[in-house]
Design a protein around this motif. Structure first.
Motif, PDB file in Angstrom:
ATOM      1  N   HIS A 126      21.319   7.907 -13.593  1.00 28.77           N
ATOM      2  CA  HIS A 126      20.210   8.061 -12.649  1.00 28.77           C
ATOM      3  C   HIS A 126      19.234   9.106 -13.171  1.00 28.77           C
ATOM      4  N   MET A 127      17.946   8.915 -12.829  1.00 27.28           N
ATOM      5  CA  MET A 127      16.878   9.819 -13.247  1.00 27.28           C
ATOM      6  C   MET A 127      16.435  10.664 -12.069  1.00 27.28           C
ATOM      7  N   VAL A 128      16.350  11.982 -12.285  1.00 27.92           N
ATOM      8  CA  VAL A 128      15.970  12.921 -11.224  1.00 27.92           C
ATOM      9  C   VAL A 128      14.686  13.645 -11.612  1.00 27.92           C
ATOM     10  N   THR A 129      13.756  13.745 -10.658  1.00 22.84           N
ATOM     11  CA  THR A 129      12.540  14.546 -10.826  1.00 22.84           C
ATOM     12  C   THR A 129      12.409  15.480  -9.633  1.00 22.84           C
ATOM     13  N   ILE A 130      12.167  16.751  -9.909  1.00 19.45           N
ATOM     14  CA  ILE A 130      12.035  17.777  -8.867  1.00 19.45           C
ATOM     15  C   ILE A 130      10.695  18.469  -9.048  1.00 19.45           C
ATOM     16  N   ARG A 131       9.960  18.647  -7.927  1.00 20.66           N
ATOM     17  CA  ARG A 131       8.639  19.288  -7.991  1.00 20.66           C
ATOM     18  C   ARG A 131       8.312  19.925  -6.644  1.00 20.66           C
ATOM     19  N   PRO A 132       7.368  20.899  -6.609  1.00 20.41           N
ATOM     20  CA  PRO A 132       6.885  21.393  -5.322  1.00 20.41           C
ATOM     21  C   PRO A 132       6.202  20.268  -4.551  1.00 20.41           C
ATOM     22  N   ALA A 133       6.418  20.222  -3.243  1.00 19.73           N
ATOM     23  CA  ALA A 133       5.838  19.153  -2.431  1.00 19.73           C
ATOM     24  C   ALA A 133       4.418  19.458  -1.989  1.00 19.73           C
ATOM     25  N   VAL A 134       4.069  20.745  -1.903  1.00 18.05           N
ATOM     26  CA  VAL A 134       2.731  21.143  -1.470  1.00 18.05           C
ATOM     27  C   VAL A 134       2.244  22.272  -2.371  1.00 18.05           C
ATOM     28  N   ALA A 135       0.932  22.490  -2.381  1.00 14.67           N
ATOM     29  CA  ALA A 135       0.339  23.540  -3.216  1.00 14.67           C
ATOM     30  C   ALA A 135       0.844  24.912  -2.794  1.00 14.67           C
ATOM     31  N   ASN A 136       1.104  25.754  -3.791  1.00 12.50           N
ATOM     32  CA  ASN A 136       1.515  27.149  -3.609  1.00 12.50           C
ATOM     33  C   ASN A 136       2.870  27.317  -2.925  1.00 12.50           C
ATOM     34  N   ALA A 137       3.653  26.256  -2.865  1.00 17.19           N
ATOM     35  CA  ALA A 137       5.002  26.363  -2.317  1.00 17.19           C
ATOM     36  C   ALA A 137       5.964  26.720  -3.443  1.00 17.19           C
ATOM     37  N   TYR A 138       6.563  27.885  -3.357  1.00 17.21           N
ATOM     38  CA  TYR A 138       7.514  28.293  -4.392  1.00 17.21           C
ATOM     39  C   TYR A 138       8.841  27.541  -4.209  1.00 17.21           C
ATOM     40  N   ILE A 139       9.351  27.011  -5.306  1.00 14.48           N
ATOM     41  CA  ILE A 139      10.674  26.390  -5.321  1.00 14.48           C
ATOM     42  C   ILE A 139      11.409  26.910  -6.546  1.00 14.48           C
ATOM     43  N   ASP A 140      12.717  26.713  -6.569  1.00 16.62           N
ATOM     44  CA  ASP A 140      13.421  27.103  -7.787  1.00 16.62           C
ATOM     45  C   ASP A 140      14.545  26.129  -8.123  1.00 16.62           C
ATOM     46  N   MET A 141      14.965  26.212  -9.379  1.00 13.19           N
ATOM     47  CA  MET A 141      16.108  25.471  -9.905  1.00 13.19           C
ATOM     48  C   MET A 141      17.161  26.499 -10.282  1.00 13.19           C
ATOM     49  N   ASP A 142      18.318  26.442  -9.608  1.00 18.65           N
ATOM     50  CA  ASP A 142      19.377  27.407  -9.889  1.00 18.65           C
ATOM     51  C   ASP A 142      20.537  26.746 -10.635  1.00 18.65           C
ATOM     52  N   ALA A 143      21.018  25.616 -10.117  1.00 15.90           N
ATOM     53  CA  ALA A 143      22.109  24.893 -10.772  1.00 15.90           C
ATOM     54  C   ALA A 143      22.182  23.486 -10.189  1.00 15.90           C
ATOM     55  N   VAL A 144      22.872  22.594 -10.890  1.00 14.74           N
ATOM     56  CA  VAL A 144      23.044  21.207 -10.461  1.00 14.74           C
ATOM     57  C   VAL A 144      24.523  20.852 -10.561  1.00 14.74           C
ATOM     58  N   LEU A 145      25.071  20.283  -9.490  1.00 21.28           N
ATOM     59  CA  LEU A 145      26.451  19.800  -9.490  1.00 21.28           C
ATOM     60  C   LEU A 145      26.426  18.279  -9.436  1.00 21.28           C
ATOM     61  N   VAL A 146      26.980  17.636 -10.466  1.00 26.05           N
ATOM     62  CA  VAL A 146      27.017  16.176 -10.534  1.00 26.05           C
ATOM     63  C   VAL A 146      28.357  15.680  -9.995  1.00 26.05           C
ATOM     64  N   GLN A 147      28.289  14.734  -9.081  1.00 23.58           N
ATOM     65  CA  GLN A 147      29.492  14.124  -8.506  1.00 23.58           C
ATOM     66  C   GLN A 147      29.825  12.868  -9.312  1.00 23.58           C
ATOM     67  N   GLY A 148      31.029  12.827  -9.865  1.00 19.63           N
ATOM     68  CA  GLY A 148      31.353  11.789 -10.845  1.00 19.63           C
ATOM     69  C   GLY A 148      31.975  10.529 -10.311  1.00 19.63           C
ATOM     70  N   GLY A 149      32.379  10.458  -9.064  1.00 20.40           N
ATOM     71  CA  GLY A 149      33.021   9.263  -8.540  1.00 20.40           C
ATOM     72  C   GLY A 149      33.221   9.381  -7.049  1.00 20.40           C
ATOM     73  N   VAL A 150      33.902   8.404  -6.451  1.00 28.32           N
ATOM     74  CA  VAL A 150      34.139   8.408  -5.011  1.00 28.32           C
ATOM     75  C   VAL A 150      35.594   8.068  -4.722  1.00 28.32           C
ATOM     76  N   VAL A 151      36.060   8.539  -3.580  1.00 31.72           N
ATOM     77  CA  VAL A 151      37.344   8.131  -3.025  1.00 31.72           C
ATOM     78  C   VAL A 151      37.051   7.233  -1.826  1.00 31.72           C
ATOM     79  N   THR A 152      37.645   6.045  -1.818  1.00 30.77           N
ATOM     80  CA  THR A 152      37.486   5.120  -0.693  1.00 30.77           C
ATOM     81  C   THR A 152      38.697   5.242   0.224  1.00 30.77           C
ATOM     82  N   ILE A 153      38.447   5.514   1.491  1.00 32.64           N
ATOM     83  CA  ILE A 153      39.513   5.670   2.483  1.00 32.64           C
ATOM     84  C   ILE A 153      39.404   4.535   3.496  1.00 32.64           C
ATOM     85  N   GLN A 154      40.519   3.834   3.717  1.00 32.46           N
ATOM     86  CA  GLN A 154      40.545   2.695   4.632  1.00 32.46           C
ATOM     87  C   GLN A 154      41.588   2.908   5.716  1.00 32.46           C
ATOM     88  N   LYS A 155      41.269   2.417   6.921  1.00 32.88           N
ATOM     89  CA  LYS A 155      42.239   2.386   8.010  1.00 32.88           C
ATOM     90  C   LYS A 155      42.881   0.992   8.041  1.00 32.88           C
TER      91      LYS A 155
END
Length: 205
Positions: A126-155
């Motif tokens: 998957h491709m990710v793009t991150i940007r400020p949504a409005v002018a002069n809005a400060y944002i930051d990038m600190d870290a990214v956690l990637v989730q590698g799979g899923v557990v399926t739970i059934q009743k």
């Protein structure tokens, strides 16, 4: 394998242009990655900032609407760590062209604050793009956690009840749900049978 298309604008009689270099990013794999990872690309003006409160001790910030952070990841979801404070504003996070607005404003400063993409994605690249949504809005990038799979739970069976996995809940009417696997995080699963029903146990497939 991905296609690469190069386009140019003709500014003289002869349609000549060149490509000097191409940067190729490898996708981030499951686990935690700092904002300094070589496969996270930054466009526009970003500023590095060191703090003992930041995840890993550093972060990148910007308030330029032409600034972007981009990366590929391989998995089913991601969590972005950033700062929330009175000095932070709206950011836009896009995954494969689908964008979400994230509000980073907070009356009190919250370092290393997580925000998780709300939908479980198809397991793949998957491709990710991150940007400020409005002018002069400060944002930051600190870290990214990637989730590698899923557990399926059934009743199964005829009874009803509630299953809880972390903050995810499968209520009495739910028969199946999926929970992302996050590297280094233990999944705690509990079952609470409804009145008149009995929890028999778990079966691992």
């Amino acid at each position: 394998i991905r296609d690469l298309t190069v386009t140019g604008v003709q500014t003289c009689a002869l349609p000549i242009f060149d490509v000097d270099a191409v940067q190729v990013w490898e996708p981030l794999q499951a686990g935690l990655h700092q904002e300094t990872h070589p496969n996270i690309g930054y466009g526009g003006k970003w500023t590095a900032y060191a703090s003992t409160y930041a995840n890993g001790g550093t972060l990148q910030y910007t308030n330029r609407t032409d600034a972007t952070a981009q990366f590929l990841f391989e998995g089913v979801g991601l969590t972005l760590y950033r700062t929330r404070s009175i000095y932070r504003g709206m950011m836009e996070i896009c995954v494969d062209g689908v964008c979400k607005s994230v509000d980073n404003y907070s009356a009190t400063t919250s370092w290393n604050s997580p925000w998780t993409w709300p939908d479980i994605l198809e397991n793949g690249m998957h491709m990710v793009t991150i940007r400020p949504a409005v002018a002069n809005a400060y944002i930051d990038m600190d870290a990214v956690l990637v989730q590698g799979g899923v557990v399926t739970i059934q009743k199964t069976g005829t009874g009803t009840g509630i299953i809880t996995v972390g903050e995810s809940v499968c209520n009495a009417a739910c028969t199946e749900f999926q929970v992302p696997i996050i590297a280094g995080v233990t999944l705690s699963v509990t079952a609470a049978p409804s009145e008149g029903s009995t929890f028999v146990g778990w079966t691992l497939n």
